[in-house]
Design an enzyme around this catalytic site. Structure first.
Site, PDB file in Angstrom:
ATOM      1  N   THR A   1       0.821  -1.120  -0.120  1.00  0.00           N
ATOM      2  CA  THR A   1       0.034   0.011  -0.121  1.00  0.00           C
ATOM      3  C   THR A   1       0.889   1.335   0.004  1.00  0.00           C
ATOM      4  O   THR A   1       1.374   1.781  -1.181  1.00  0.00           O
ATOM      5  CB  THR A   1      -0.832   0.153   1.219  1.00  0.00           C
ATOM      6  OG1 THR A   1      -0.097  -0.040   2.277  1.00  0.00           O
ATOM      7  CG2 THR A   1      -1.978  -1.032   1.006  1.00  0.00           C
TER       8      THR A   1
ATOM      9  N   THR B   1      -0.951  -2.666  10.604  1.00  0.00           N
ATOM     10  CA  THR B   1      -1.658  -3.220   9.174  1.00  0.00           C
ATOM     11  C   THR B   1      -0.365  -3.811   8.600  1.00  0.00           C
ATOM     12  O   THR B   1       0.321  -3.160   7.544  1.00  0.00           O
ATOM     13  CB  THR B   1      -1.771  -1.694   8.351  1.00  0.00           C
ATOM     14  OG1 THR B   1      -2.767  -1.154   8.869  1.00  0.00           O
ATOM     15  CG2 THR B   1      -1.944  -2.171   6.866  1.00  0.00           C
TER      16      THR B   1
END
Lengths: 411, 411
Positions: A158, A195
């Protein structure tokens, strides 16, 4: 601007017998970018996992837990990973979407939905675009190859700037065993696995109970020792798949030499991935190890280490290469060790003895601190002088780019 | 760039009978700037204080504790405050320097050293330049005036951009009582009072036991409800001086109406100072209140509030005016309330109902979140749905300027 981190050399990433991987562009994250990854495992593969402890855990994490069951380990034939949407904070509809994604993979791959684990990473509170995910699956399946670890490492990114992959081979009882893994995650990293997604596979044959224990051990020795910003995400997951293709007797005793050899090799790969996450921490310009020793317990050592690692003042001082080292002592002082006697505390920066007896070391010179602070990799060592326990954490600095990246993430 | 914070209007700052204040340039911080402040109290003045819980507490904090004794309240004739050096992490020499500063003030002012309290703020781990402090004292003494609250508010600033002062008058039993106070502190602010100095004086006559209780109550309702970056400093202190000049009977019962009226007025002044610190938080562009309700206890509500208030991801989203509100839910989820049922959680941004039942509210539209996020003052309300307790905290966003200020603080 990752700190001493290069993209993995594809030639150094070993195929794991029994594992195929395919990637595709599903248009979930942004156009023109692989954002869908499919792992396919041969029959007989066991997968064990550890997951975020965030109470707002994402829908895919809930489905992974269901599918792995109470032993946190089950036969699994596929993993499906999307970036661009975390499918977290999405309530019942999100849960249905995560289940549907497993069903779609199962139908295409000819396995049971329960044998599929889903993973998502990206923005929270947005619905998963299930149709786009489903539409991308055939291409990912068609792309499945024996060695696509490098492509998968890129497809799961990401805000990562560098793909993260690691691989090792180890000889166990005369048999060559392969371990390969990838991870993503650059912010929202802290204990209990922020994350962070990590996928590791080995061809070693491992009994379910041993694999479940290994994944916890390996997480504790790697991903649970890093922090970027102290945030713990809704989606963190580390899974280890064991295909059993290596011609070894099943490893069914966690204390046996083969289990220990495997654990050591898995931990090595996992630590390399975890440290890569810190090196590529959002906006990171420094890679910092924090070792706390002389603690009464490992938990106490970690508590002090995290207080230092999470202090925005400490992190900005590292960014500035400013030996404002009193900030480290201040963080030690508020770490919550209520009976800490600061007269027993020593602080070292690399080999430089900065503080002793609760104050500046008489031989400490700022020029020495300055020299160490200017380096891209810095070792902080804090000796508490109150017990035998120690722990090491890894973190990065807090820079302008951290603010820019997180202020602009969605735009 | 403080958020809706103007310098105090000198005309609105009332002199407190029995208090004189003088300021001077001692050259401790930088040339050409007042960095030394002297408070002088008439005989009979009592002072009570609360101090940092940081184990690396600074030398002046240790001396304050000694001088106030076990009751945290004692007769005091002078406060001496320097900026530029925190005299923290300085060991025995630092303690001697703090004691010497009290002796120097005592000799000049004709009081006992034990009746002087020292306060320092600035860089940690550097020795206090005692000679310069002593050399500056005569000028500060010569400057002592009945109403120098505004000058003192400016003289105690470090990275503050706006002086912080507040004043109130309240009629108790028909007698006018005055309260004035100043504070400094812009970073390193969190519970337990980070690099925060607060000095409040009143002419009310207050018994020692009541004053000691009032200062704790007032701190808990004000300075202990704010956070800028989660760091807790080595030097935090809040003291309240009561000169007793108001023609009232001594307030010696904490439950009496006069005590309650005084507490309310003190808390109002303290909260104004505390909120001013957040409004002037390092790099702050937003002033954010976080109310957590429906908690099992006030401690639980505060725990959840601080998880949100300390999250770098939440704080950067506020800086960016980005309604990336899943980050708030994620912080609620990792706040450590292990049995939290997220299906009971509601999230509001001002009047906008963002999330319910663990997910996005069906009526929530991003444009509404965007509208609130663009404001300079934002109210976050989190309803946990599990109990009757509530708490409110105040914080600011995390901006580029926070990084710049803390990366450059010493240069």
């Amino acid at each position: 601007m990752a700190v001493n981190l290069n993209p993995p050399d594809p030639a150094a990433l070993h195929a794991v017998p029994g594992v195929r991987i395919g990637v595709a562009q599903a248009g979930i994250r942004k156009a023109g970018r692989n954002d869908l990854t499919l792992f396919l495992f041969d029959p007989g593969t066991l997968v064990a996992g550890v997951f975020t402890r965030n109470r707002f855990c994402a829908a895919p994490v809930q489905v992974c837990r269901e599918h792995l069951g109470e032993s946190h380990c089950a036969p699994v034939r596929a993993l499906v990973v999307n970036t661009g949407c975390a499918n977290a904070g999405t309530g019942e509809p999100g849960l249905r979407a995560a289940r549907r994604s497993c069903e779609a993979v199962a139908a295409l791959a000819g396995v049971a939905p329960r044998e599929v684990l889903p993973f998502s990473t990206g923005v929270i509170l947005e619905p998963l675009p299930l149709e786009r995910l489903e539409a991308g699956l055939p291409a990912a399946l068609a792309d499945a190859r024996a060695n696509a670890w490098g492509d998968a490492a890129a497809a799961i990114m990401t805000t990562d700037t560098v793909p993260k992959a690691a691989s090792a081979q180890v000889v166990i009882d005369g048999v060559n065993v392969t371990i390969s893994g990838i991870a993503k995650g650059a912010g929202m990293i802290r204990p209990n696995m922020a994350t962070m997604l990590g996928f590791i596979a080995t061809d070693a044959p491992v009994a379910a109970g041993v694999l479940a224990e290994l994944v916890r051990d390996v997480a504790d020795a790697s991903f649970n020792c890093i922090t970027v910003d102290g945030d713990t995400s809704t989606n963190d997951a580390l899974v280890i798949a064991a295909t059993g293709h290596a011609a070894l007797p099943a490893i069914d005793d966690v204390a046996s030499p083969p289990a220990r050899a495997l654990r050591e090799a898995l931990a090595r790969v996992a630590l390399q991935l975890a440290q890569a996450i810190v090196r590529d921490g959002e906006g990171a310009t420094k890679f910092i190890s924090i070792r706390v020793e002389g603690a009464k317990s490992r938990a106490e050592a970690r508590q002090v280490g995290y207080a230092v690692a999470h202090s925005p003042l400490v992190k900005t001082a590292f960014f500035a290469s400013d030996p404002n080292l009193g900030r480290i002592l201040a963080a030690v002082g508020y770490a919550g060790v209520d009976d800490l006697d600061v007269r027993g505390v020593d602080l070292y920066l690399d080999e430089v003895h900065v503080a002793t007896h609760g104050g500046r070391h008489p031989d400490y010179k700022e020029v020495d601190g300055q020299r160490v602070m200017a380096k891209p990799e810095i070792a902080v060592r804090i000796a508490l002088g109150r017990g035998p326990a120690a722990a090491t954490l890894w973190t990065c600095d807090l820079s302008h780019d951290y603010v820019s990246i997180n202020a602009d993430y969605r735009s």
